[in-house]
Design a protein around this motif. Structure first.
Motif, PDB file in Angstrom:
ATOM      1  N   ASP A 104       0.868  -1.179   0.000  1.00  0.00           N
ATOM      2  CA  ASP A 104       0.000   0.000   0.000  1.00  0.00           C
ATOM      3  C   ASP A 104       0.907   1.232   0.000  1.00  0.00           C
ATOM      4  O   ASP A 104       2.126   1.125  -0.153  1.00  0.00           O
ATOM      5  CB  ASP A 104      -0.999  -0.038   1.162  1.00  0.00           C
TER       6      ASP A 104
ATOM      7  N   LEU B 159       3.535  -6.522   1.255  1.00  0.00           N
ATOM      8  CA  LEU B 159       2.326  -6.819   2.018  1.00  0.00           C
ATOM      9  C   LEU B 159       2.550  -6.767   3.531  1.00  0.00           C
ATOM     10  O   LEU B 159       1.734  -6.200   4.247  1.00  0.00           O
ATOM     11  CB  LEU B 159       1.753  -8.178   1.585  1.00  0.00           C
ATOM     12  N   PRO B 160       3.673  -7.331   4.047  1.00  0.00           N
ATOM     13  CA  PRO B 160       3.859  -7.283   5.496  1.00  0.00           C
ATOM     14  C   PRO B 160       3.926  -5.851   6.032  1.00  0.00           C
ATOM     15  O   PRO B 160       3.505  -5.578   7.153  1.00  0.00           O
ATOM     16  CB  PRO B 160       5.204  -7.994   5.714  1.00  0.00           C
ATOM     17  N   GLY B 161       4.428  -4.940   5.226  1.00  0.00           N
ATOM     18  CA  GLY B 161       4.590  -3.569   5.705  1.00  0.00           C
ATOM     19  C   GLY B 161       3.397  -2.676   5.425  1.00  0.00           C
ATOM     20  O   GLY B 161       3.460  -1.470   5.646  1.00  0.00           O
ATOM     21  N   SER B 162       2.313  -3.264   4.915  1.00  0.00           N
ATOM     22  CA  SER B 162       1.144  -2.460   4.563  1.00  0.00           C
ATOM     23  C   SER B 162       0.092  -2.532   5.656  1.00  0.00           C
ATOM     24  O   SER B 162      -0.439  -3.600   5.927  1.00  0.00           O
ATOM     25  CB  SER B 162       0.532  -2.975   3.252  1.00  0.00           C
ATOM     26  N   PRO B 163      -0.244  -1.399   6.260  1.00  0.00           N
ATOM     27  CA  PRO B 163      -1.293  -1.412   7.282  1.00  0.00           C
ATOM     28  C   PRO B 163      -2.658  -1.777   6.686  1.00  0.00           C
ATOM     29  O   PRO B 163      -3.478  -2.406   7.341  1.00  0.00           O
ATOM     30  CB  PRO B 163      -1.338   0.023   7.791  1.00  0.00           C
TER      31      PRO B 163
END
Lengths: 293, 393, 623
Positions: free
Chosen positions: A98, A243-247
């Protein structure tokens, strides 16, 4: 006086023009059938960076995050701004990001370029395929640069290392405002679609033509200027990207439902002069303020 | 007991001492959502309006009448005009200040707001982005529907594929660029042990003109809390040197009638637009368009295109919200986004050959027919009847 | 204030040639062009000649640009057939005028001026850069004035600058000429109005249709009923993969019987012979079912558009040897057969899945108009004012003798003479009108084209008469009996032409440039001697609104035209004569909607007429 150090953030986007775009049966974009190009807002940002190169002398790096084919966006941008370097941040790990996770990659990338000592970073106003103008300001914030949005023209006071820019701000339901702002370098400028270069002498225009020709030649051999960085080379924290870093996540996509009726319409035959005459009378009545409904 | 993340903070925009319309619309929607929340979950959580300004106390009172439980008011001459850098820092300070939250709630565990709203206009879009970058949480832009729900989520990264219940989750609906699809965006904590992380506030920017403000209620009471900001001198080097108000080329606000057109012009777009312009002239009306028209889907001469097929004229969620005495929708099918921009109009006449188009449910008179057939007839009648009206005056 | 040796105003083919020539001579010069890029404002009928006159010398395009012109410039086709057709209904009588076309010519190429001028600009710009000059486009010159012995040029876009000499190459509607009073605005008697459409046609289909080789081209001229009783005629030139189809009529004749310019082009396109020339295979999209969901309608529309675009592009490529080769060598297709197979599959997908029909019709790409100065009637006698030299259309210089229409090469010849005069002035540091202006004026006098604007050339006349030798004497004799007798015999002709030249062109013109010549005689010829030609289809003619919609504009919200008298007879005629219908009559008053203006200047005589500001206005793609 040394040259300005400039980075331009661009994006490869689907070509939405008729004759090029293709949609799936469910209404979503058919990305496989739709050619991608340098986004129109990215193109304006590139031209704005070129202005500084012509007027003040600048070293320009164009950057993008995307799949390997996004290098065509860099090439098209180089054609517009005679970039000295083209940087592509490309890694499977970045997919699905994101805006916050994208900004993290861009921030890390730009900090690496020129040892992070950028004077101005340019981005477009927004992307035309969904991103709504968040990536620019978020990257600016992560870089610690002053963010100036909706810039329609700008000049740099090289002596005092200050940017003066005009911004076009539209307040929905209110009037529009043109604001002139001043900010010390470094700044992050998001260029408004209505940006116009303000060259004011013949010699600047001649220089512009000359550099433009150089840009064309360089862009033909753009691969020479291209560097591709993966996550490891950039040294990003894997937890903060992709994806892991997207809130945020996309939870669902649905058709926008039909709104329910709020008025009861009288149906009139459009070919009947009598009925149309009555409608015309009704219109005058309404406008005369005599009767409203 | 107080939670880490509490309340719905609404960042208010104002101009010339008055709230811009979307500010009150955000408060209205915030009020409705939190009324439900207060009933369902906890009465402790509030709608908190956040105002940066100079001599704006009157405005703060108004915000309570329009639905805020509390107002955090930051007064300084530095806030005469909005500046992204200073504003972002101060909003972040306020949003993470437990002492402030204690002025209107228990807040003993308060860390950050649970939800946060911004306006999706030029200032708010950028401000929301930088504030959320600073607060390190997620942001959904250009939202036109909001729901608070408990959701069971199974997500590869967020929950490592396990079904996990997320309580009090804000479902943020965003219309897709095509205008046909609605994407729901959630801002979720990572409950996956490998990447565990909490993301709050759940924030969004809200499209102007979508939500209704609540009825102004002067009996409403609330707490106005002052906050004295800490400025970094370097940030104040960003200066607004000059500000010019440019009247929008299109003036929907001062005209009594609006004639809008949409894709229905397509059979002979050039002539039909000119016809719509004639109709507008006859009624002293302004010309509006539906969103697709501003994307210039039909080839018409540049003059017509640059006069009419422009974003300035778009009426709807992504354009302007209008409420003239008379609204004529010619060749507009009535997509939801458009309806949102004109439904407050006094009297609505639609011209459309298709009785099944949604505009039929949103108008007072539905003239069934193609605009190229109807408008000339209508124009003739309007011209015929005009003198009679003037005599009456 | 910045200062430059020479400023050239206007980046058409004349202005660009002046820039190139000055650079060749080692002089610094800048060229100011109002269009977004050089070439975006220019239109020509479509043939560029290189001449070798018996007397005097002509400076030709290849003299200015060198041999690279023939090897590299985007010229379309070398015209090797030049035919004149007299038409009446479905009958056509044809005369071969190839000899007249080749008269004193090195070559004549069909050209598209947009493309060609942008090539000229590249060459001239690069040379100029080396001398510290160059091309500045998107800048509109507002005024030239003289202050304290300096010539100051002001523009709408940039800070004022100084130049020692100015070459005005700003076209038939020269603002420089008007603001300095160097000449009056041209009047209808001095002008022709040309209107042209570019028709799309794949390369090899052109060659087959016109019976020409890969490098050759054909020119066809039309007179007779296609003129709708106006003085002038129609033309059709083959380009590489387009055709230029247009009509050029004496403005005075149009004033007498106003007709919408596009109806004159339409009359030509409806002629069965022309219709057959322009016909092609065209994809017609099926109306989308409105009962489908909206997004499905949209999807279908975009899908069809995309396929049709692919089909068109691929078909053009398939019918072009160079494009075919590129596609195969580029690895996109393995063989020509594979291109054909893909082309067929796109077509059958369109037919099968989307019910697209493929019909016989023709496709227009661009509509354009321009005024053409008739040098015989309007060439400036002394084409200078102070230190400004006028060249090409700006000086009213063009050769217009029956089927012989030359403008581009005249402008280039002028440009060289002006550049030489300016270079000489720089060397002597004397830019006074007595020195530089007079010298230029003398050089212009020596130009063979100046002679052609003043005298009848008996050798050219002979070729013309030879071509017409099969024409029955009674048809011509009736009207031109005496003249014709005199002209037909070699010795008498010499005497007669000599006598005629004493009388002067202006007295003879009404005799020759008459309705008889362009309308009645051709009609009679066609009816008596013509062969029948049948069209196999009826071309779908676009409306003027559709033609305008296809043009690209960067609209200037400020109108560049001001109507001076809203009720004058002249302006009332503009309602018909404006090629893009910019004028309308409302309650007895003329109103202007400038947005569709293509800057031809037809209305200039009684309006305050300026070119639009820099980058604004029409942007021609072909020209």
């Amino acid at each position: 006086m040394s040259d300005l150090k400039i980075a331009v953030i661009v994006k490869l986007e689907p070509d939405f023009s008729e004759g090029n775009v293709s949609y799936n049966a469910d209404g979503t974009l058919n990305r496989a059938e739709t050619k991608s190009i340098l986004g129109p807002h990215s193109a304006v940002a590139s031209s704005a960076a070129f202005y500084a190169k012509v007027k003040y002398g600048a070293r320009i790096a164009v950057t993008t995050m995307g799949p390997p084919i996004a290098d065509t966006a860099l090439q098209q941008a180089q054609l517009l701004c005679d970039a000295d370097e083209l940087h592509l941040y490309s890694d499977r790990m970045f997919a699905g990001a994101d805006t916050l996770a994208t900004a993290e990659v861009l921030k890390t990338g730009i900090s690496k370029v020129e040892g992070g000592k950028m004077d101005i970073v340019f981005s477009g106003h927004r992307a035309s395929d969904g991103e709504t103008g968040q990536t620019g300001p978020q990257t600016a914030w992560k870089l610690g640069f002053t963010f100036l949005g909706n810039v329609i023209d700008y000049n740099v006071d090289m002596q005092n290392r200050v940017v003066r820019a005009r911004r076009m701000i539209s307040l929905q339901g209110f009037y529009d405002v043109i604001e002139e702002v001043e900010a010390p370098l470094p700044v992050f400028i998001a260029i408004d679609p209505s940006y116009k270069a303000s060259f004011n002498t013949v010699s600047q225009r001649l220089a512009f033509e000359k550099y433009q020709k150089e840009a064309k030649e360089r862009a033909q051999n753009y691969k020479q200027y291209l560097k591709i960085f993966n996550a490891q080379q950039l040294g990003v924290d894997p937890k903060l990207v992709g994806l892991p870093g997207s809130p945020t996540i996309v939870y669902k996509v649905e058709r926008i439902p039909k709104a329910k009726a709020s008025r009861k319409a009288e149906v009139v035959d459009g070919s009947s002069r009598d009925q149309i005459a009555k409608v015309a009378a009704k219109m005058y009545e309404v406008l005369g303020g005599m009767v409203i409904k | 007991m107080s939670a880490k993340y509490e309340h719905l903070y609404v960042v208010i925009e104002h101009e010339d001492g008055k709230p811009v319309p979307v500010s009150l619309e955000m408060l209205g929607e915030a009020r409705r959502l939190m009324n439900g929340f207060n009933k369902k979950y906890s009465a402790n959580e509030k709608v908190v309006a956040l105002v940066l300004g100079n001599n704006m106390r009157r405005l703060c009172e108004e915000l309570i009448f329009y639905g805020a439980d509390a107002v955090i008011y930051v007064d300084s001459p530095e806030f005469q005009y909005s500046r992204n850098l200073v504003d972002t820092k101060v909003i972040s300070q306020v949003a993470t200040n437990r002492e402030l939250a204690k002025k209107f709630s228990d807040a003993s565990n308060f860390i950050k707001p649970r939800y946060m709203f911004f306006a999706a206009d030029n200032i708010g879009r950028q401000l929301s982005s930088t504030v959320l970058a600073d607060l390190e949480s997620g942001l959904a832009s250009d939202i036109n529907k909001l729901v608070i729900e408990d959701l069971e989520i199974k997500h590869e990264h967020k929950t490592k594929g396990q079904a996990v219940k997320y309580e009090k989750t804000l479902e943020m609906y965003r219309p897709d660029f095509s205008g046909f699809l609605w994407t729901t965006i959630l801002c979720l904590d990572n409950r996956n042990p490998a990447i565990e992380r909490e993301y709050h506030p759940q924030a969004c920017s809200i499209i102007p003109g979508v939500f209704l403000p609540i009825e102004r209620d002067t009996s409403r009471r609330g707490v106005i809390t002052d906050y004295i900001p800490k400025f970094d001198e370097r940030d104040l080097r960003v200066k607004v040197l000059d500000r010019k108000i440019v009247k929008s080329a299109v003036d929907f606000d001062s005209c009594k009638a609006i004639v809008s057109f949409g894709r229905g012009i397509k059979d002979s777009s050039e002539q039909n637009i000119k016809m719509v312009a004639d109709l507008a002239q006859a009624l002293e009306a302004e010309v509006g368009v539906s969103l697709p028209i501003s994307k210039k889907p039909f080839a018409v001469s540049e003059g017509v295109s640059s006069t009419y097929m422009i974003p300035d004229r778009v009426i709807g969620t992504s354009g302007r919200k209008v409420a003239p005495l008379l609204y004529i929708a010619a060749g507009i099918s009535g997509a939801m986004q458009h309806i949102a921009g004109m439904k407050e109009s006094g009297f609505v006449v639609a011209i459309n050959p298709d009785e099944n188009s949604p505009i039929k449910d949103e108008c007072d008179i539905f003239i069934k027919g193609r605009m190229e057939d109807v408008i000339p007839l209508l124009l003739e009648e309007l011209r015929k009847q005009k003198p009679a009206i003037e005599v009456k005056k | 204030m910045e200062s430059y040796e020479v400023a050239i105003i206007g980046g058409g083919s004349a202005g660009l040639a002046a820039l190139k020539q000055l650079s060749n001579l080692g002089k610094q010069a800048i060229l100011i062009e109002a269009g977004k890029k050089a070439g975006t404002k220019n239109v020509s009928g479509g043939i560029l000649y290189s001449k070798k006159p018996k007397r005097g010398r002509a400076y030709n395009v290849e003299d200015v640009y060198g041999s690279v012109f023939l090897s590299d410039a985007p010229i379309e086709r070398r015209i090797t057939q030049y035919m004149l057709h007299a038409t009446s209904g479905n009958k056509v009588f044809t005369m071969d005028l190839t000899a007249a076309h080749e008269y004193q010519a090195n070559f004549g190429y069909s050209v598209l001026l947009g493309k060609l001028n942008s090539w000229f600009a590249k060459q001239a710009g690069e040379s100029a850069e080396k001398q510290g000059g160059g091309i500045v486009s998107g800048v509109h010159v507002r005024s030239v004035s003289w202050q304290d012995g300096k010539t100051v040029i002001e523009t709408d876009e940039l800070e004022p600058f100084e130049a020692k000499a100015v070459i005005a190459a700003d076209g038939v509607n020269s603002e420089i000429a008007e603001m300095t009073g160097a000449r009056n605005k041209f009047t209808p008697e001095q002008l022709y109005q040309g209107v042209k459409v570019i028709v799309k046609m794949p390369e090899e289909i052109i060659e087959e249709r016109f019976g020409i080789g890969q490098e050759d081209g054909a020119a066809h001229l039309y007179a007779g009923d296609v003129t709708l009783n106006h003085i002038g005629g129609g033309f059709l030139y083959t380009n590489r993969d387009t055709l230029s189809v247009g009509a050029v009529y004496h403005y005075d004749s149009l004033m007498q019987r106003p007709a919408e310019p596009y109806t004159l082009v339409n009359a030509l396109l409806k002629n069965p012979m022309v219709a057959e020339f322009v016909k092609d295979e065209v994809a017609v999209k099926e109306e989308i079912d409105r009962n489908l969901p909206k997004e499905e309608q949209l999807r279908v529309r975009f899908a069809v558009s995309k396929l049709v675009k692919t089909w068109n592009e691929l078909r053009d490529a398939y019918h072009s040897p160079s494009a075919r080769k590129r596609l195969v060598e580029g690895g996109k297709y393995k063989s020509e057969e594979e291109i054909k197979a893909r082309l067929d599959s796109v077509r059958s997908e369109l037919e099968g899945k989307y019910r697209t029909k493929f019909v016989t019709d023709y496709v227009e790409l661009e509509y354009a108009a321009k005024l053409v100065p008739d040098g015989k009637r309007c060439a400036m006698r002394k084409p200078y004012y102070k230190n400004i030299l006028f060249i090409g259309d700006a000086a009213g210089r063009g050769v217009f003798i029956g089927p012989r229409i030359e403008g581009l090469n005249v402008g280039i010849d002028d440009a060289v003479r002006a550049a030489n005069a300016v270079a000489r002035a720089i060397d002597r540091n004397d830019f006074s009108s007595n020195s530089m202006g007079e010298h230029y004026s003398q050089m212009i006098e020596e130009s063979p084209f100046t002679r052609d604007m003043k005298e009848i050339d008996k050798d050219y006349l002979k070729i013309f008469l030879d071509a017409a030798k099969d024409v029955p004497k009674d048809i011509i004799g009736q009207r031109y009996g005496m003249v014709f007798k005199l002209m037909s015999s070699g010795t008498l002709r010499g005497l007669a032409v000599g006598f005629a030249n004493i009388l002067g062109y202006d007295r003879l013109l009404p005799l020759v440039e008459s309705e008889d010549t362009y309308v009645q005689v051709p009609i009679e010829l066609a009816e008596k001697m013509g062969r029948p030609v049948a069209a196999t289809y009826e071309p779908t003619l676009p409306t003027i609104a559709q033609r305008v919609a296809q043009l690209k504009y960067d609209d200037d919200r400020i109108s560049h035209i001001k109507v001076l008298d809203h009720e004058s007879e002249f302006m009332k005629k503009m309602v018909k004569l404006c090629p893009t219908n910019c004028y309308s009559m409302e309650d007895g008053e003329i109103t202007l909607q400038h947005e569709a203006c293509i800057e031809c200047g037809t209305c200039a005589k009684e309006t305050e007429w300026r070119h639009p500001r820099g980058e604004k206005g029409v942007n021609y793609q072909y020209g």
